[in-house]
Write a protein that holds these residues in place. Structure first.
Motif, PDB file in Angstrom:
ATOM      1  N   ARG A  74       0.834  -1.192   0.000  1.00  0.00           N
ATOM      2  CA  ARG A  74       0.000   0.000   0.000  1.00  0.00           C
ATOM      3  C   ARG A  74       0.874   1.248   0.000  1.00  0.00           C
ATOM      4  N   GLN A  75       0.279   2.345  -0.401  1.00  0.00           N
ATOM      5  CA  GLN A  75       0.871   3.647  -0.139  1.00  0.00           C
ATOM      6  C   GLN A  75       0.404   4.112   1.240  1.00  0.00           C
ATOM      7  N   VAL A  76       1.163   5.014   1.836  1.00  0.00           N
ATOM      8  CA  VAL A  76       0.803   5.546   3.148  1.00  0.00           C
ATOM      9  C   VAL A  76       0.758   7.063   3.072  1.00  0.00           C
ATOM     10  N   HIS A  77      -0.376   7.619   3.456  1.00  0.00           N
ATOM     11  CA  HIS A  77      -0.525   9.074   3.545  1.00  0.00           C
ATOM     12  C   HIS A  77      -0.462   9.422   5.032  1.00  0.00           C
ATOM     13  N   TYR A  78       0.702   9.886   5.440  1.00  0.00           N
ATOM     14  CA  TYR A  78       0.994  10.150   6.847  1.00  0.00           C
ATOM     15  C   TYR A  78       1.079  11.651   7.063  1.00  0.00           C
ATOM     16  N   VAL A  79       0.353  12.144   8.058  1.00  0.00           N
ATOM     17  CA  VAL A  79       0.332  13.573   8.379  1.00  0.00           C
ATOM     18  C   VAL A  79       0.704  13.752   9.847  1.00  0.00           C
ATOM     19  N   GLN A  80       1.543  14.739  10.107  1.00  0.00           N
ATOM     20  CA  GLN A  80       1.943  15.061  11.485  1.00  0.00           C
ATOM     21  C   GLN A  80       1.992  16.581  11.631  1.00  0.00           C
ATOM     22  N   ASN A  81       1.625  17.065  12.809  1.00  0.00           N
ATOM     23  CA  ASN A  81       1.650  18.506  13.078  1.00  0.00           C
ATOM     24  C   ASN A  81       2.833  18.867  13.964  1.00  0.00           C
ATOM     25  N   VAL A  82       3.049  20.150  14.114  1.00  0.00           N
ATOM     26  CA  VAL A  82       3.971  20.713  15.099  1.00  0.00           C
ATOM     27  C   VAL A  82       3.218  21.836  15.809  1.00  0.00           C
ATOM     28  N   THR A  83       3.051  21.724  17.106  1.00  0.00           N
ATOM     29  CA  THR A  83       2.360  22.776  17.856  1.00  0.00           C
ATOM     30  C   THR A  83       3.365  23.879  18.161  1.00  0.00           C
ATOM     31  N   ASP A  84       3.594  24.713  17.137  1.00  0.00           N
ATOM     32  CA  ASP A  84       4.675  25.705  17.243  1.00  0.00           C
ATOM     33  C   ASP A  84       4.225  27.032  17.831  1.00  0.00           C
ATOM     34  N   VAL A  85       3.049  27.058  18.454  1.00  0.00           N
ATOM     35  CA  VAL A  85       2.685  28.149  19.367  1.00  0.00           C
ATOM     36  C   VAL A  85       1.739  27.564  20.406  1.00  0.00           C
ATOM     37  N   ASP A  86       2.116  27.691  21.666  1.00  0.00           N
ATOM     38  CA  ASP A  86       1.318  27.148  22.771  1.00  0.00           C
ATOM     39  C   ASP A  86       1.908  27.687  24.075  1.00  0.00           C
ATOM     40  N   ASP A  87       1.134  27.595  25.137  1.00  0.00           N
ATOM     41  CA  ASP A  87       1.584  28.147  26.414  1.00  0.00           C
ATOM     42  C   ASP A  87       2.937  27.596  26.871  1.00  0.00           C
ATOM     43  N   PRO A  88       3.164  26.260  26.849  1.00  0.00           N
ATOM     44  CA  PRO A  88       4.459  25.763  27.331  1.00  0.00           C
ATOM     45  C   PRO A  88       5.647  26.312  26.540  1.00  0.00           C
ATOM     46  N   LEU A  89       5.466  26.462  25.218  1.00  0.00           N
ATOM     47  CA  LEU A  89       6.530  27.019  24.387  1.00  0.00           C
ATOM     48  C   LEU A  89       6.798  28.474  24.768  1.00  0.00           C
ATOM     49  N   LEU A  90       5.747  29.251  24.948  1.00  0.00           N
ATOM     50  CA  LEU A  90       5.916  30.662  25.307  1.00  0.00           C
ATOM     51  C   LEU A  90       6.545  30.813  26.685  1.00  0.00           C
ATOM     52  N   GLU A  91       6.137  29.942  27.610  1.00  0.00           N
ATOM     53  CA  GLU A  91       6.705  29.996  28.966  1.00  0.00           C
ATOM     54  C   GLU A  91       8.183  29.643  28.956  1.00  0.00           C
ATOM     55  N   ARG A  92       8.577  28.634  28.173  1.00  0.00           N
ATOM     56  CA  ARG A  92       9.992  28.265  28.101  1.00  0.00           C
ATOM     57  C   ARG A  92      10.811  29.381  27.462  1.00  0.00           C
ATOM     58  N   ALA A  93      10.271  29.983  26.409  1.00  0.00           N
ATOM     59  CA  ALA A  93      10.989  31.078  25.750  1.00  0.00           C
ATOM     60  C   ALA A  93      11.205  32.241  26.713  1.00  0.00           C
ATOM     61  N   GLN A  94      10.184  32.553  27.499  1.00  0.00           N
ATOM     62  CA  GLN A  94      10.322  33.638  28.472  1.00  0.00           C
ATOM     63  C   GLN A  94      11.336  33.267  29.544  1.00  0.00           C
ATOM     64  N   ARG A  95      11.289  32.023  30.017  1.00  0.00           N
ATOM     65  CA  ARG A  95      12.232  31.586  31.055  1.00  0.00           C
ATOM     66  C   ARG A  95      13.674  31.701  30.587  1.00  0.00           C
ATOM     67  N   ASP A  96      13.904  31.306  29.329  1.00  0.00           N
ATOM     68  CA  ASP A  96      15.265  31.273  28.793  1.00  0.00           C
ATOM     69  C   ASP A  96      15.651  32.559  28.065  1.00  0.00           C
ATOM     70  N   ASP A  97      14.737  33.548  28.072  1.00  0.00           N
ATOM     71  CA  ASP A  97      14.992  34.838  27.430  1.00  0.00           C
ATOM     72  C   ASP A  97      15.398  34.648  25.977  1.00  0.00           C
ATOM     73  N   ILE A  98      14.547  33.921  25.239  1.00  0.00           N
ATOM     74  CA  ILE A  98      14.785  33.660  23.827  1.00  0.00           C
ATOM     75  C   ILE A  98      13.486  33.906  23.079  1.00  0.00           C
TER      76      ILE A  98
END
Length: 409
Positions: A74-98
């Motif tokens: 068979r062929q496979v149609h595979y889809v995956q996301n990246v949650t590239d904006v969310d609270d944990p990401l914003l909190e880590r960026a603020q913590r690390d000043d990045i």
């Protein structure tokens, strides 16, 4: 957003068996017959710490799914996301000043490197939450206009009571749902919600946080669950074969996503099977970014650990099992890799047709990778004990291990 390069998957003689896999929604095994193109959606990372062994174990499970399907021609149609904006990401960026964008890009790039090293087959579509926003906004508007969503102080919430099938993915009672909602990004105690379990579809802009034009929704950013729904519906449509992720996504993420999609389309179910990988622990506790008890794939690679051994360490545990990472787990995998490579390096060996059949049988039976490894171990032991006269056998074994398990010998 681009994925990572695909490693070549050797073609094996004949074809493998259809996949029989555990479905969380029915708590039983289902045999999937996807047709010529199998469709799978696997929830991706929130890129503020990538890639720990728990991540790798999850993506390894769904890489095996792809390999079983490819072996059925068979062929496979595979889809995956990246949650590239969310609270944990914003909190880590603020913590690390990045800058949060720079952090997301850096960790996503590292994730790609790890997936490439581990020979995980890439998705056909690899979509970030930010790039999906133009497709998310109209879905939220449709839910609101249909009476399935409501506004609360500028935020838009989905009404779980609008879906008569709500609860059929995780099969949890309300008390358990409420507890997990609080633990996993929900806000069940917020005053004014129609139902404590109602999840946010659109968060109105907050001062100091990124936001986007949401049309009639106002400026803001999408909720977690609607992100995956928009991407899955856009690229796979309803009724795709597998919705996958770690077991901690069954509720609320997959439950809520299914309800969003089912109300939007009027169809049920969103996916034919909801498949969940177990959790990996370290020092007696589940690996968790919040706890910081993580073993990173990139760290192991920098220390000179062969990625094939990391993969064998993952494969030694059934994908649905919870298990613990230890130094011994890695040492066992390194020793197994050495034995297998020594066995296939000889010019001939015992016949391999039975081994290939056993590997196919094991993986088609709910991705029983430990049984597949045991079959290769038995062939390797015969090779070490008395060898054989089949000149093609080592090559067959090497190709089968590569094609079905993703391990290059």
């Amino acid at each position: 957003m681009h994925a990572w390069p695909a490693s070549e998957v050797p073609a094996l003689p004949d074809k493998g068996r259809d996949l029989r896999i555990h479905d969380t929604a029915t708590d039983g095994l289902v045999t999937l017959d996807p047709g010529p193109v199998a469709r799978i959606y696997v929830c991706g990372i929130t890129p503020y710490d990538a890639t720990h062994i728990g991540h790798a174990a999850t993506y390894n499970a769904f890489d095996l799914v792809q390999r079983v399907w490819l072996d059925t021609k068979r062929q496979v149609h595979y889809v995956q996301n990246v949650t590239d904006v969310d609270d944990p990401l914003l909190e880590r960026a603020q913590r690390d000043d990045i800058d949060w964008v720079a952090l997301a890009e850096k960790e996503t790039a590292l994730f790609r490197e790890d997936m490439t090293a581990l020979r995980m087959l890439p998705p056909r579509h690899y979509i970030g939450a930010v790039e999906a926003i133009p497709g998310i906004v109209p879905l939220v508007e449709r839910l609101r206009d249909a009476g399935a969503a409501y506004e609360l102080e500028g935020d838009i919430y989905f009404s779980v009571e609008s879906d008569p099938n709500f609860g059929k993915v995780s099969r949890l009672d309300v008390a358990a749902m409420r507890l997990l909602s609080a633990e996993r990004g929900g806000d069940p105690d917020r005053p004014g919600k129609k139902n404590p379990l109602d999840p946010m579809l659109w968060m109105a802009a907050r001062e100091g946080e990124p936001s986007w034009d949401g049309g009639s929704l106002g400026r803001g950013r999408p909720g977690w669950h609607i992100e995956c729904v928009a991407i899955a519906l856009d690229h796979l449509g309803m009724g795709f074969d597998i919705q996958g992720g770690g077991s901690d996504l069954a509720f609320p993420h997959h439950e809520m996503g299914a309800s969003h999609a089912q109300v939007l389309t009027g169809e049920f179910p969103m996916a034919k099977a909801y498949v969940h990988a177990g959790m990996v622990a370290l020092h007696g506790e589940k690996m968790s970014k919040s706890k910081g008890n993580l073993v990173f794939v990139s760290t192991l690679r920098r220390e000179g650990v062969d990625p094939a051994a990391i993969r064998l360490a993952l494969l030694a545990h059934h994908y649905r099992a919870d298990w613990e990472w230890t130094d011994q787990v890695l040492q066992d995998a390194l020793a197994r890799l050495d034995r297998w490579r020594a066995a296939v390096s000889r010019p001939d060996g015992p016949p391999a047709e039975t081994l290939v059949a056993q590997m196919r049988e094991a993986l088609a039976n709910d991705l029983d990778a430990p049984a597949a490894l045991a079959a290769v171990d038995r062939w390797t032991a015969l090779q070490q004990e008395r060898g054989g006269t089949d000149e093609g056998a080592p090559g067959v074994v090497s190709r089968a291990v590569d094609a079905l398990l993703g391990v290059a010998l």
